[in-house]
Design an enzyme around this catalytic site. Structure first.
Site, PDB file in Angstrom:
ATOM      1  N   ILE A 155       0.876  -1.168   0.000  1.00 24.19           N
ATOM      2  CA  ILE A 155       0.000   0.000   0.000  1.00 24.19           C
ATOM      3  C   ILE A 155       0.916   1.220   0.000  1.00 24.19           C
ATOM      4  CG2 ILE A 155      -1.926  -1.168   1.103  1.00 24.19           C
ATOM      5  CD1 ILE A 155      -1.198   0.058   3.725  1.00 24.19           C
ATOM      6  N   ASP A 156       0.415   2.314  -0.545  1.00 26.90           N
ATOM      7  CA  ASP A 156       1.244   3.503  -0.704  1.00 26.90           C
ATOM      8  C   ASP A 156       1.758   4.006   0.649  1.00 26.90           C
ATOM      9  OD1 ASP A 156       0.665   3.394  -3.398  1.00 26.90           O
ATOM     10  OD2 ASP A 156      -1.014   4.802  -3.248  1.00 26.90           O
ATOM     11  N   LYS A 157       2.872   4.707   0.607  1.00 28.13           N
ATOM     12  CA  LYS A 157       3.495   5.228   1.824  1.00 28.13           C
ATOM     13  C   LYS A 157       2.500   6.029   2.658  1.00 28.13           C
ATOM     14  CE  LYS A 157       7.327   8.175   3.400  1.00 28.13           C
ATOM     15  NZ  LYS A 157       8.517   8.958   2.985  1.00 28.13           N
TER      16      LYS A 157
END
Length: 336
Positions: A155-157
């Site tokens: 999942i994105d930062k």
């Protein structure tokens, strides 16, 4: 590499150089590919890992090394020399983690916003991988021969929420198979600018690298990867005829880079606070709510992860409520 007392009757023996495993191939399994037969006999090692061990000359039958993973299996007891896992390149870092589940095979954590999953330029330290290396320590038996966690989805930062990582080759292979078959239940909560015209629906549009901005992904007509997102509008905020914001539950059928963010922007309801796909400021009252809530990222949270345990077969399902910034924003949006 022999150890005293090791032999075909033993499942495994350990020595200073690693571990010796024995795999018995019976007459019924003989004749097929040797890597496939060995993978069936040694489920704790993935087929890819066995292929690598064969290529390194670490698999033998009656003292003769198996030269080709695609060769026909013969009946007998195969010796598999498994070297100790090499140290992972990222350094372990003692970063606190919210662990939702952990056993000998895998670990499920609730990742905070601001933490990258993998080390990358600009995020070389402080990542989930660094934290897992420290937390799991000696319980990492090695994924692909390296003492590292096997992360099969990201999942994105700046997206918060649930991530699962494998601690063993067998779990990594099983999770990879589940994700490849889309046999995973994944639900994200998104707070959006405005609301989709249809209260529920699906976005089926291929995603690829944007030709205008290499930092962004985009819906493309050719060269992209098939992507499907199903959404339901759970709550709309503001005037009923023209909502200023909404809370959506997004269920992933596929998992592409920035998929939800790109798909929601394409239907005119981008995630609030999204610096890449926001495509215009929200209404003034929504901006004020974002500032009050202290939201400094896209309002996207991986809230549900469900799957069948790749080793034990147990059905697992995990839920995580939105963190403080998104919860506060929701509360402020109720007053619109």
């Amino acid at each position: 590499m022999d150890t005293e007392g090791s032999g075909p009757d033993a499942d495994s023996d350990e020595d200073e150089a690693g571990e010796v495993r024995w795999a018995t191939v019976d007459a019924e399994a003989a004749g097929g590919r040797v890597d496939k037969a060995l993978a069936a006999a040694l489920p704790q090692l993935s087929r890819a890992r066995l292929q690598a061990l064969i290529a390194e000359g670490r698999v033998s039958l009656d003292g003769a090394a198996v030269a080709d993973a695609s060769a026909r299996a013969q009946a007998g007891a195969y010796r598999v020399d498994v070297p100790p896992p090499v140290a992972a390149e990222p350094a372990p870092e003692a970063i606190p983690l919210t662990v939702l589940f952990e056993d000998a095979h895998l670990i499920v954590v609730d990742k905070p916003a601001g933490m990258a999953v993998h080390p990358a330029p600009g995020s070389e330290t402080g990542t989930l991988v660094n934290a897992l290396l420290a937390h799991c320590g000696a319980s990492l038996s090695g994924v692909g021969g390296v003492a590292r966690p096997g992360i099969v989805h990201r999942i994105d930062k700046e997206t918060s929420g649930i991530v699962v990582a494998a601690k063993t080759d067998a779990a990594h292979h099983g999770l990879s198979t589940l994700f490849a078959a889309h046999d995973i239940d994944r639900v994200y909560v998104a707070l959006t600018r405005g609301a989709p015209r249809q209260a529920r629906g699906s976005v089926a549009a291929a995603i690829g690298r944007s030709s205008a901005d290499r930092k962004k992904m985009a819906i493309v007509k050719s060269g992209g990867r098939h992507a499907v997102t199903h959404y339901v509008t759970e709550r709309a905020y503001g005037p009923a005829e023209r909502p200023l914001a909404a809370r959506l539950a997004c269920r992933l059928e596929t998992g592409r880079t920035h998929q939800i963010r790109v798909h929601l922007a394409s239907i005119g309801a981008p995630c609030l606070g999204d610096p890449l796909y926001g495509s215009g400021p929200p209404a003034e009252r929504v901006r004020a709510a974002i500032a009050q809530a202290g939201l400094r990222r896209q309002a996207l949270h991986a809230a549900v992860l469900g799957f069948r345990h790749p080793v034990t077969g147990e059905t697992l399902r995990f839920e995580s409520p939105p963190p403080a910034d998104m919860a506060a924003l929701q509360a402020f949006l109720e007053d619109l």
